[in-house]
Motif scaffolding. Structure first.
Motif, PDB file in Angstrom:
ATOM      1  N   ASN A  52      10.851  -6.509  -8.196  1.00  0.00           N
ATOM      2  CA  ASN A  52      11.723  -6.718  -7.041  1.00  0.00           C
ATOM      3  C   ASN A  52      13.046  -7.320  -7.486  1.00  0.00           C
ATOM      4  OD1 ASN A  52      10.846  -6.061  -4.270  1.00  0.00           O
ATOM      5  ND2 ASN A  52       8.981  -7.143  -4.880  1.00  0.00           N
ATOM      6  N   ASN A  53      14.129  -6.727  -7.024  1.00  0.00           N
ATOM      7  CA  ASN A  53      15.447  -7.251  -7.369  1.00  0.00           C
ATOM      8  C   ASN A  53      15.826  -8.470  -6.542  1.00  0.00           C
ATOM      9  OD1 ASN A  53      15.917  -5.222  -9.285  1.00  0.00           O
ATOM     10  ND2 ASN A  53      16.571  -3.799  -7.680  1.00  0.00           N
ATOM     11  N   ASN A  89      15.860 -15.035 -13.215  1.00  0.00           N
ATOM     12  CA  ASN A  89      16.397 -14.975 -11.848  1.00  0.00           C
ATOM     13  C   ASN A  89      17.582 -15.917 -11.698  1.00  0.00           C
ATOM     14  OD1 ASN A  89      14.165 -13.327 -11.204  1.00  0.00           O
ATOM     15  ND2 ASN A  89      12.928 -15.109 -10.629  1.00  0.00           N
ATOM     16  N   LYS A  99       7.150  -4.084  -6.935  1.00  0.00           N
ATOM     17  CA  LYS A  99       7.465  -3.534  -5.630  1.00  0.00           C
ATOM     18  C   LYS A  99       6.302  -2.808  -4.958  1.00  0.00           C
ATOM     19  CE  LYS A  99      12.428  -2.742  -6.405  1.00  0.00           C
ATOM     20  NZ  LYS A  99      13.496  -1.712  -6.479  1.00  0.00           N
ATOM     21  N   GLY A 147      13.497  -4.339 -18.625  1.00  0.00           N
ATOM     22  CA  GLY A 147      13.437  -3.592 -17.377  1.00  0.00           C
ATOM     23  C   GLY A 147      12.346  -2.537 -17.382  1.00  0.00           C
ATOM     24  N   PHE A 166      18.524 -13.299  -6.995  1.00  0.00           N
ATOM     25  CA  PHE A 166      18.366 -11.970  -7.579  1.00  0.00           C
ATOM     26  C   PHE A 166      17.651 -12.050  -8.924  1.00  0.00           C
ATOM     27  CE2 PHE A 166      22.339 -12.452  -5.272  1.00  0.00           C
ATOM     28  CZ  PHE A 166      22.229 -11.461  -4.303  1.00  0.00           C
ATOM     29  N   ASN A 167      16.888 -11.026  -9.192  1.00  0.00           N
ATOM     30  CA  ASN A 167      16.342 -10.854 -10.534  1.00  0.00           C
ATOM     31  C   ASN A 167      17.429 -10.225 -11.400  1.00  0.00           C
ATOM     32  OD1 ASN A 167      14.718  -8.484 -12.328  1.00  0.00           O
ATOM     33  ND2 ASN A 167      14.039 -10.601 -12.566  1.00  0.00           N
TER      34      ASN A 167
END
Length: 347
Positions: free
Chosen positions: A301-302, A233, A329, A296, A272-273
Motif C-alpha cells: 500500500n502506498n 514510510n 493491497k 518494490g 506515504f510508503n
C-alpha cells in the motif's frame, strides 16, 4: 572612500537611534517607578496611622483591665505616637531619596536602604503585569526503536511467521509541541514529520514472492543467512499530549516545561510508503556469500495511516503504533503492521 564614509554614517545613525530608543524605554520605566513611589507616600501615612490606632487601642485595653495607671497610659500613648511620627519621617525620606535618584540617574541605587512596603508593591505590580511574550510552541528531535510485527484476523503474535526478536522498527523525526491554552500547559498538541523503518524477518528460510496481485511467503531453495523485508514510510504524526507542566519565566518570556514530568500522548499518523526493500543473504553452490537486494514489486500500500500513543516521563517513554492500512493491497488475509518500543523526545 565614498562607500566607507556612507557605511560609517549609517552605522553611527543606527547606533544613535538605538541609544535614543533605549533612553526612551529607560525614561518610561523610571517615570513609572516614580509614580509608584509618589503614590506610596500617601499609603505610608495611612499605614502608620492605622498602626498607631491599633497600639493606642491596646494601651486603652490594658488601662480598662487595670493593668496600668492613667499616667502610664498617657506616657505609652505619647511614646507610640512619637515612634510612628518618626517612622513616617524616615520612610518619607527613603522614598524621596529614591525619587531623586531616579530623576537624576534613571536607575535604582543599591546603596540606599529600601522601604519594605514600596519594594513589595513594585514586586507585586511586576507579578501582575502580563508578560509580553508567551512562548507556546517548542520543537524537538524524535527518535524511537523497538520490536515490529504484524497482526492478522485469526492469527496471534505467537502464530506470526516473522521472528519476534528479529523484526524491528526505527523512527526518526522532528516534532513541534504547542500548548492549547495560553496560561496552562496541561494539554498540548504535538505534530511534525517522521521517517519510519518497519522491518519483518520471516522464519524457516522463507522470503516474499509476488504471484499476480497476491504476495505470500515461500521457502527458499537453500538455507538463508538473512531474509528481511523493510518498509520505509514518510508520515506526519499528530498527538494530543496530556500531563503536568511547570511555568517558567525569563524576563518577559513565559513557557511551560515538562522536564521531569509524566506525559501521555494519543493520536495517529498518515503518510506515504516511499520504499520497500527485500534483502536475502545465502551461500551459493560454490560456497561464496551472496547478497540479493530487490526494491518494490510486492504490491504494498502506498498510503500509510494508523494510530499511535506513548506513555513517558521527561523525554523518554513507551511507544506503540499500529497501521490501519494492510501491508499488502490485495491479499486474502490482511496483515497490519504493529510496533512496540521506546521513544525519545529530545528538546
Amino acid at each position: 572612500m565614498k562607500k566607507i564614509i556612507v557605511f560609517v554614517l549609517v552605522t553611527t545613525m543606527g547606533f544613535f537611534a538605538q541609544n535614543v530608543q533605549a533612553q526612551k524605554v529607560k525614561m518610561e520605566t523610571s517615570e513609572e517607578k516614580i509614580e509608584v513611589l509618589k503614590a506610596r507616600k500617601d499609603e505610608v501615612v495611612e499605614l502608620e496611622k492605622k498602626a498607631l490606632k491599633r497600639e493606642v487601642r491596646a494601651i486603652m485595653n490594658r488601662l480598662d483591665k487595670g493593668e496600668i495607671t492613667e499616667e502610664k497610659a498617657e506616657e505609652l500613648k505619647k511614646e507610640v505616637a512619637e515612634k510612628r511620627a518618626l517612622n513616617i519621617e524616615n520612610r518619607m525620606a527613603v522614598i524621596d531619596n529614591q525619587i531623586a535618584l531616579l530623576e537624576r540617574n534613571g536607575v535604582w541605587s543599591s546603596n540606599v536602604v529600601w522601604d519594605g512596603e514600596v519594594l513589595k508593591d513594585i514586586v507585586n505590580r511586576r507579578k501582575n503585569r502580563k508578560p509580553e511574550h508567551y512562548r507556546r510552541t517548542r520543537s524537538d528531535f524524535v527518535f524511537a526503536f523497538g520490536l515490529n510485527n504484524t497482526l492478522a484476523d485469526g492469527r496471534s503474535l505467537d502464530d506470526s511467521p516473522y521472528r519476534i526478536g528479529g523484526s524491528r522498527f526505527a523512527e526518526l523525526g522532528w516534532a513541534w509541541t504547542t500548548r492549547v491554552f495560553e496560561n496552562s500547559g496541561w494539554l498540548r498538541v504535538k505534530y511534525g514529520f517522521s521517517f519510519q523503518f518497519n522491518g519483518l524477518k520471516p522464519e524457516d528460510d522463507q522470503f516474499f514472492v509476488r504471484d499476480g496481485d497476491m504476495v505470500a511467503l515461500q521457502e527458499f531453495d537453500r538455507s538463508l543467512d538473512k531474509s528481511k523485508l523493510r518498509f520505509d514510510n514518510l508520515v506526519f504524526p499528530v498527538h494530543f499530549e496530556f500531563g503536568p507542566s511547570r511555568r517558567k519565566e525569563k524576563g518577559d518570556d513565559v513557557s511551560f516545561s515538562t522536564h521531569n514530568k509524566f506525559k501521555i500522548g494519543v493520536g495517529g499518523y498518515a503518510g506515504f510508503n516511499i520504499g520497500t526493500v527485500q534483502k536475502l543473504k545465502f551461500d551459493n553452490d560454490e560456497g561464496d556469500k551472496v547478497k540479493q537486494k530487490s526494491r518494490g514489486g510486492l504490491n504494498t500500500n502506498n498510503l500509510v495511516y494508523g494510530l499511535s500513543g506513548y506513555l513517558g516521563y521527561d523525554n523518554i517513554g513507551i511507544y506503540v503504533k499500529y497501521d490501519l492500512n494492510p501491508v499488502f493491497k490485495d491479499n486474502l488475509v490482511d496483515e497490519r503492521n504493529i510496533s512496540l518500543g521506546l521513544r525519545f523526545d529530545l528538546d
